[in-house]
Design a protein around this motif. Structure first.
Motif, PDB file in Angstrom:
ATOM      1  N   ILE A 171       4.952   8.273   4.171  1.00 47.82           N
ATOM      2  CA  ILE A 171       5.733   7.175   3.589  1.00 47.82           C
ATOM      3  C   ILE A 171       5.021   5.880   3.957  1.00 47.82           C
ATOM      4  O   ILE A 171       4.950   5.512   5.132  1.00 47.82           O
ATOM      5  CB  ILE A 171       7.173   7.167   4.142  1.00 47.82           C
ATOM      6  CG1 ILE A 171       7.841   8.530   3.914  1.00 47.82           C
ATOM      7  CG2 ILE A 171       7.990   6.035   3.509  1.00 47.82           C
ATOM      8  CD1 ILE A 171       9.180   8.695   4.634  1.00 47.82           C
ATOM      9  N   ALA A 172       4.463   5.209   2.958  1.00 49.00           N
ATOM     10  CA  ALA A 172       3.673   4.003   3.240  1.00 49.00           C
ATOM     11  C   ALA A 172       4.575   2.836   3.583  1.00 49.00           C
ATOM     12  O   ALA A 172       5.608   2.627   2.950  1.00 49.00           O
ATOM     13  CB  ALA A 172       2.820   3.648   2.024  1.00 49.00           C
ATOM     14  N   GLU A 173       4.165   2.071   4.596  1.00 46.84           N
ATOM     15  CA  GLU A 173       4.788   0.771   4.826  1.00 46.84           C
ATOM     16  C   GLU A 173       3.827  -0.250   4.242  1.00 46.84           C
ATOM     17  O   GLU A 173       2.623  -0.231   4.506  1.00 46.84           O
ATOM     18  CB  GLU A 173       5.003   0.526   6.325  1.00 46.84           C
ATOM     19  CG  GLU A 173       5.665  -0.817   6.565  1.00 46.84           C
ATOM     20  CD  GLU A 173       6.282  -0.946   7.957  1.00 46.84           C
ATOM     21  OE1 GLU A 173       6.215   0.001   8.753  1.00 46.84           O
ATOM     22  OE2 GLU A 173       6.839  -2.023   8.228  1.00 46.84           O
ATOM     23  N   HIS A 174       4.358  -1.131   3.403  1.00 41.72           N
ATOM     24  CA  HIS A 174       3.485  -2.035   2.649  1.00 41.72           C
ATOM     25  C   HIS A 174       4.274  -3.285   2.276  1.00 41.72           C
ATOM     26  O   HIS A 174       5.498  -3.331   2.437  1.00 41.72           O
ATOM     27  CB  HIS A 174       3.009  -1.328   1.375  1.00 41.72           C
ATOM     28  CG  HIS A 174       4.148  -0.968   0.467  1.00 41.72           C
ATOM     29  ND1 HIS A 174       4.652  -1.831  -0.485  1.00 41.72           N
ATOM     30  CD2 HIS A 174       4.939   0.141   0.399  1.00 41.72           C
ATOM     31  CE1 HIS A 174       5.670  -1.257  -1.109  1.00 41.72           C
ATOM     32  NE2 HIS A 174       5.873  -0.067  -0.579  1.00 41.72           N
ATOM     33  N   ASP A 175       3.559  -4.285   1.748  1.00 37.86           N
ATOM     34  CA  ASP A 175       4.281  -5.463   1.255  1.00 37.86           C
ATOM     35  C   ASP A 175       4.056  -5.592  -0.251  1.00 37.86           C
ATOM     36  O   ASP A 175       3.943  -6.692  -0.766  1.00 37.86           O
ATOM     37  CB  ASP A 175       3.852  -6.716   2.023  1.00 37.86           C
ATOM     38  CG  ASP A 175       2.368  -6.991   1.900  1.00 37.86           C
ATOM     39  OD1 ASP A 175       1.699  -6.311   1.087  1.00 37.86           O
ATOM     40  OD2 ASP A 175       1.864  -7.884   2.600  1.00 37.86           O
ATOM     41  N   HIS A 176       3.910  -4.459  -0.912  1.00 39.97           N
ATOM     42  CA  HIS A 176       3.694  -4.347  -2.357  1.00 39.97           C
ATOM     43  C   HIS A 176       2.247  -4.652  -2.739  1.00 39.97           C
ATOM     44  O   HIS A 176       1.675  -3.965  -3.581  1.00 39.97           O
ATOM     45  CB  HIS A 176       4.658  -5.237  -3.172  1.00 39.97           C
ATOM     46  CG  HIS A 176       6.093  -5.077  -2.755  1.00 39.97           C
ATOM     47  ND1 HIS A 176       6.857  -4.004  -3.117  1.00 39.97           N
ATOM     48  CD2 HIS A 176       6.877  -5.846  -1.961  1.00 39.97           C
ATOM     49  CE1 HIS A 176       8.065  -4.114  -2.574  1.00 39.97           C
ATOM     50  NE2 HIS A 176       8.098  -5.227  -1.862  1.00 39.97           N
ATOM     51  N   GLY A 177       1.664  -5.661  -2.090  1.00 37.07           N
ATOM     52  CA  GLY A 177       0.287  -6.032  -2.423  1.00 37.07           C
ATOM     53  C   GLY A 177      -0.738  -5.301  -1.574  1.00 37.07           C
ATOM     54  O   GLY A 177      -1.862  -5.068  -1.995  1.00 37.07           O
ATOM     55  N   SER A 178      -0.345  -4.936  -0.352  1.00 35.91           N
ATOM     56  CA  SER A 178      -1.293  -4.250   0.530  1.00 35.91           C
ATOM     57  C   SER A 178      -0.544  -3.347   1.496  1.00 35.91           C
ATOM     58  O   SER A 178       0.675  -3.450   1.645  1.00 35.91           O
ATOM     59  CB  SER A 178      -2.115  -5.278   1.311  1.00 35.91           C
ATOM     60  OG  SER A 178      -1.246  -6.051   2.115  1.00 35.91           O
TER      61      SER A 178
ATOM     62  N   VAL B 285       4.112   5.342  -2.182  1.00 35.58           N
ATOM     63  CA  VAL B 285       4.308   3.896  -2.164  1.00 35.58           C
ATOM     64  C   VAL B 285       5.544   3.611  -3.009  1.00 35.58           C
ATOM     65  O   VAL B 285       5.517   3.757  -4.229  1.00 35.58           O
ATOM     66  CB  VAL B 285       3.072   3.146  -2.713  1.00 35.58           C
ATOM     67  CG1 VAL B 285       3.347   1.644  -2.804  1.00 35.58           C
ATOM     68  CG2 VAL B 285       1.852   3.413  -1.829  1.00 35.58           C
ATOM     69  N   ALA B 286       6.642   3.283  -2.340  1.00 35.45           N
ATOM     70  CA  ALA B 286       7.869   2.937  -3.060  1.00 35.45           C
ATOM     71  C   ALA B 286       7.968   1.420  -3.013  1.00 35.45           C
ATOM     72  O   ALA B 286       8.220   0.840  -1.953  1.00 35.45           O
ATOM     73  CB  ALA B 286       9.070   3.579  -2.404  1.00 35.45           C
TER      74      ALA B 286
ATOM     75  N   ALA C 270       3.838  -2.820  -7.151  1.00 39.00           N
ATOM     76  CA  ALA C 270       3.115  -2.405  -5.944  1.00 39.00           C
ATOM     77  C   ALA C 270       1.840  -1.633  -6.275  1.00 39.00           C
ATOM     78  O   ALA C 270       1.365  -0.840  -5.469  1.00 39.00           O
ATOM     79  CB  ALA C 270       4.035  -1.577  -5.056  1.00 39.00           C
ATOM     80  N   LYS C 271       1.304  -1.876  -7.478  1.00 40.44           N
ATOM     81  CA  LYS C 271       0.097  -1.162  -7.883  1.00 40.44           C
ATOM     82  C   LYS C 271      -1.042  -1.412  -6.902  1.00 40.44           C
ATOM     83  O   LYS C 271      -1.803  -0.505  -6.560  1.00 40.44           O
ATOM     84  CB  LYS C 271      -0.295  -1.623  -9.291  1.00 40.44           C
ATOM     85  CG  LYS C 271      -1.262  -0.720  -9.985  1.00 40.44           C
ATOM     86  CD  LYS C 271      -1.195  -0.893 -11.507  1.00 40.44           C
ATOM     87  CE  LYS C 271      -2.277  -0.066 -12.183  1.00 40.44           C
ATOM     88  NZ  LYS C 271      -3.500  -0.824 -12.457  1.00 40.44           N
ATOM     89  N   ALA C 272      -1.134  -2.647  -6.433  1.00 39.27           N
ATOM     90  CA  ALA C 272      -2.232  -2.995  -5.522  1.00 39.27           C
ATOM     91  C   ALA C 272      -2.116  -2.211  -4.218  1.00 39.27           C
ATOM     92  O   ALA C 272      -3.122  -1.716  -3.689  1.00 39.27           O
ATOM     93  CB  ALA C 272      -2.228  -4.496  -5.238  1.00 39.27           C
ATOM     94  N   ALA C 273      -0.895  -2.065  -3.708  1.00 47.23           N
ATOM     95  CA  ALA C 273      -0.706  -1.294  -2.471  1.00 47.23           C
ATOM     96  C   ALA C 273      -1.063   0.171  -2.710  1.00 47.23           C
ATOM     97  O   ALA C 273      -1.684   0.825  -1.861  1.00 47.23           O
ATOM     98  CB  ALA C 273       0.729  -1.418  -1.975  1.00 47.23           C
TER      99      ALA C 273
ATOM    100  N   ALA D  87      12.295  -3.312  -4.537  1.00 42.86           N
ATOM    101  CA  ALA D  87      11.787  -4.670  -4.337  1.00 42.86           C
ATOM    102  C   ALA D  87      11.901  -5.109  -2.881  1.00 42.86           C
ATOM    103  O   ALA D  87      11.037  -5.813  -2.361  1.00 42.86           O
ATOM    104  CB  ALA D  87      12.521  -5.645  -5.244  1.00 42.86           C
ATOM    105  N   HIS D  88      12.985  -4.708  -2.211  1.00 43.93           N
ATOM    106  CA  HIS D  88      13.174  -5.138  -0.821  1.00 43.93           C
ATOM    107  C   HIS D  88      13.088  -3.981   0.158  1.00 43.93           C
ATOM    108  O   HIS D  88      13.533  -4.083   1.288  1.00 43.93           O
ATOM    109  CB  HIS D  88      14.498  -5.891  -0.681  1.00 43.93           C
ATOM    110  CG  HIS D  88      14.507  -7.154  -1.484  1.00 43.93           C
ATOM    111  ND1 HIS D  88      13.722  -8.232  -1.160  1.00 43.93           N
ATOM    112  CD2 HIS D  88      15.146  -7.480  -2.622  1.00 43.93           C
ATOM    113  CE1 HIS D  88      13.888  -9.187  -2.054  1.00 43.93           C
ATOM    114  NE2 HIS D  88      14.749  -8.756  -2.960  1.00 43.93           N
ATOM    115  N   ARG D  89      12.551  -2.896  -0.290  1.00 43.81           N
ATOM    116  CA  ARG D  89      12.314  -1.716   0.550  1.00 43.81           C
ATOM    117  C   ARG D  89      13.564  -1.358   1.356  1.00 43.81           C
ATOM    118  O   ARG D  89      13.503  -1.144   2.566  1.00 43.81           O
ATOM    119  CB  ARG D  89      11.108  -1.948   1.460  1.00 43.81           C
ATOM    120  CG  ARG D  89       9.838  -2.264   0.652  1.00 43.81           C
ATOM    121  CD  ARG D  89       8.651  -2.456   1.545  1.00 43.81           C
ATOM    122  NE  ARG D  89       8.915  -3.449   2.550  1.00 43.81           N
ATOM    123  CZ  ARG D  89       8.561  -3.353   3.819  1.00 43.81           C
ATOM    124  NH1 ARG D  89       7.922  -2.307   4.245  1.00 43.81           N
ATOM    125  NH2 ARG D  89       8.863  -4.305   4.659  1.00 43.81           N
ATOM    126  N   LEU D  90      14.701  -1.332   0.701  1.00 38.86           N
ATOM    127  CA  LEU D  90      15.938  -0.946   1.390  1.00 38.86           C
ATOM    128  C   LEU D  90      15.868   0.550   1.728  1.00 38.86           C
ATOM    129  O   LEU D  90      15.462   1.358   0.891  1.00 38.86           O
ATOM    130  CB  LEU D  90      17.153  -1.242   0.507  1.00 38.86           C
ATOM    131  CG  LEU D  90      17.405  -2.734   0.246  1.00 38.86           C
ATOM    132  CD1 LEU D  90      18.426  -2.926  -0.869  1.00 38.86           C
ATOM    133  CD2 LEU D  90      17.872  -3.428   1.525  1.00 38.86           C
TER     134      LEU D  90
END
Lengths: 249, 310
Positions: free
Chosen positions: B6-13, B36-37, B41-44, B66-69
């Motif tokens: 499960i990736a932790e990301h900020d959508h961009g990376s 990548v949820a 978030a294509k870049a991530a 959007a807010h990774r709830l």
């Protein structure tokens, strides 16, 4: 609003545990036991909600050996109204505890369950989130501020790099972080009063929950010991060591 | 069977912790897939596909993420779970919020904060603030794990050639909404990923002194800043500075503990650092028992001197 607060009996915060010689576990015979510090914060938060008029009744619940009664009395001395002990000698793992708590929630129908984020014995940090999942409720983990607004809880959560505020529909689960509050000391009159409060005892079977462990601990060992190094005389000597011996700067 | 990270990301990376989890998944063996949820978030997802050892990236791109709830992330993981023998998340606030939810929805136990993979069913993890290491075997068909980042080297960001596969994002759970975030913007490296950490304790006396004394040294070294629980409790610094059992676990190349007594809960968070320096005026402070280099001195004199001579 009814609030349920699960509390865990653990080896006291100040005790340094020793690994048993046969590597079967840690030695907790004759060791001081206390309420898990994060659970204490959870009880305190529930009491504050009651004092503000947001909560009407606080039910403390604990699962484990008969001595967990002491932990429940302690919660009642802080201000919980009554206690429920789910008594068993079986080693309880977080998933089993979450299932037991779900069964209690089904019976008691609280609008809010406040738990400690983590117990300081197994350091698992799972039970609250698991309970939320089993109930299909929202969760606010690592809370540092809780406000009840109608049928939602506005909770500020500790995240990497700062704080995040979310709004969770009630009923919901909140897990407590360190800075949510400072638990009060139980006063002697309140300790006496707590002895008279209602404490019901159930067995896992009464709740229809199978608590058989899914995980087996094969071995518990001492971590590798870090050796202390040298004392240096002054700042110049420290810089020299870091540059020329450790080569880290 | 394959392993799902499960990736932790900020959508961009990707967040750095994800790379350590990918390493742990590679040690278990089998293909490593990354979920990548996110939202836009294509870049991530593309970053994840480049990471060494990653065979496939599942990108669930939708408003719900959007807010990774955690309610939504967990539901997304469960939707993909049947193809996996192991589901792994970083032992960060995000991973800790999501993974137990996944485990409970799958009716599986979770093993938290693993520091070693013994075999596909057996893992080592610290208990009692790291005062003991437990070797734990799971009898479940799916293992849900959180991974202590400092115990596994970060996977290389390049060298992988994973395929990115779009999966349908789940609908929003409706039980939780994001309100606001107050994130401290800092030029400093992230605490968990820093090479050098300057950490302060109760000995500093106040938040003002914490900043006044430690900042010049941290600036000089390009270091992240940390603190003991005592300093956090006393309100010197925010909670996310906390290093220790219930805070962050760090293992930098150099950890400089200043005015930190060295309670076991603090040692639990930093004793795997490569080199530990302690500066404390109490020669009997427990921190000296783990320090490679100890300086018994008044920190208000020694630290400015150290900063000026570096």
């Amino acid at each position: 609003m009814k609030v349920l607060v699960p509390v865990k009996r653990v080896v006291d915060y100040n005790v340094k545990v020793r690994v048993k010689a046969d590597n079967s576990g840690v030695d907790i015979a004759n060791v001081k036991m206390s309420m898990n510090p994060f659970c204490e914060i959870a009880v305190e938060e529930a009491v504050r909600l009651k004092e503000k008029g947001a909560a009407t009744e606080i039910i403390a619940v604990s699962a484990g050996v008969a001595q967990c009664q002491e932990t429940l009395r302690n919660a009642m001395a802080i201000g919980a109204d009554r206690g429920i002990l789910i008594e068993t000698d079986v080693e309880l793992q977080p998933l089993a505890v979450a299932k037991l708590l779900k069964a209690v929630v089904d019976r008691e129908q609280p609008q809010l369950v406040i738990l400690g984020k983590q117990a300081i014995d197994d350091d698992a940090n799972q039970t609250g989130q698991m309970l939320a999942a089993l109930l299909g409720w929202g969760q606010a983990t690592f809370a540092s501020k809780v406000e009840i607004e109608g049928n939602t809880a506005k909770v500020t959560c500790e995240v990497d790099g700062g704080l995040e505020t979310i709004s969770v529909k009630l009923p919901a689960i909140i897990t407590t972080d360190l800075r949510l509050n400072e638990p009060r000391y139980a006063t002697l009159p309140n300790i006496m009063k707590a002895k008279k409060k209602q404490l019901d005892t159930l067995k896992p079977a009464d709740l229809g929950v199978d608590v058989t462990p899914r995980l087996t601990t094969l071995k518990v060992e001492e971590p590798p010991k870090r050796k202390g190094g040298v004392k240096v005389a002054d700042v110049a000597a420290l810089i020299d060591k870091l540059k020329n011996e450790a080569k880290v700067i | 069977m394959a392993n799902l990270v499960i990736a932790e990301h900020d959508h961009g990376s990707l967040k750095a912790a994800t790379l350590n989890v990918i390493s742990a998944a590679s040690v278990i063996g089998g293909e490593v897939h990354v979920l990548v949820a996110g939202h836009n978030a294509k870049a991530a997802a593309e970053a994840a596909s480049q990471v060494a050892g990653v065979a496939k990236v599942l990108l669930a791109d939708g408003d719900a993420h959007a807010h990774r709830l955690p309610e939504n992330t967990a539901a997304q993981v469960v939707a993909a779970a049947s193809a996996y023998s192991h589901i792994l998340a970083p032992a960060t606030p995000y991973g800790k919020a999501v993974a137990p939810r996944v485990a409970a929805l799958l009716d599986k136990a979770q093993i938290s904060d693993i520091i070693k993979v013994i075999d596909a069913d057996t893992f080592m993890r610290p208990i009692y603030a790291g005062n003991a290491y437990a070797t734990v075997k799971s009898s479940d068909s799916v293992k849900v794990l959180t991974v202590r980042g400092t115990a596994f080297a970060a996977a290389a960001k390049t060298g992988g050639s994973g395929v990115v596969e779009n999966v349908s994002p789940i609908a929003d759970s409706g039980v939780s909404t994001f309100v606001s975030a107050e994130l401290v913007k800092s030029e400093r490296p992230e605490l968990a990923a820093a090479k050098i950490i300057v950490s302060g304790g109760r000995g500093l006396g106040s938040g003002e002194k914490y900043r006044e004394v430690l900042t010049p040294l941290a600036d000089k070294l390009g270091a992240a800043m940390g603190a003991s629980r005592a300093a956090v409790d006393a309100g010197y610094v925010p909670n996310d500075y906390q290093v220790g059992q219930t805070g962050k676990i760090v293992a930098p190349d150099l950890y400089i503990a200043i005015g930190v007594s060295g309670a076991i809960q603090h040692l639990a968070g930093m004793k795997d650092s490569k080199v530990i320096v302690a500066i404390n005026k109490d020669p009997d402070a427990p921190i000296f028992s783990v320090a490679d280099y100890g300086l018994v001195a008044d920190l208000f004199e020694a630290v400015p001197e150290l900063a000026s001579k570096l």
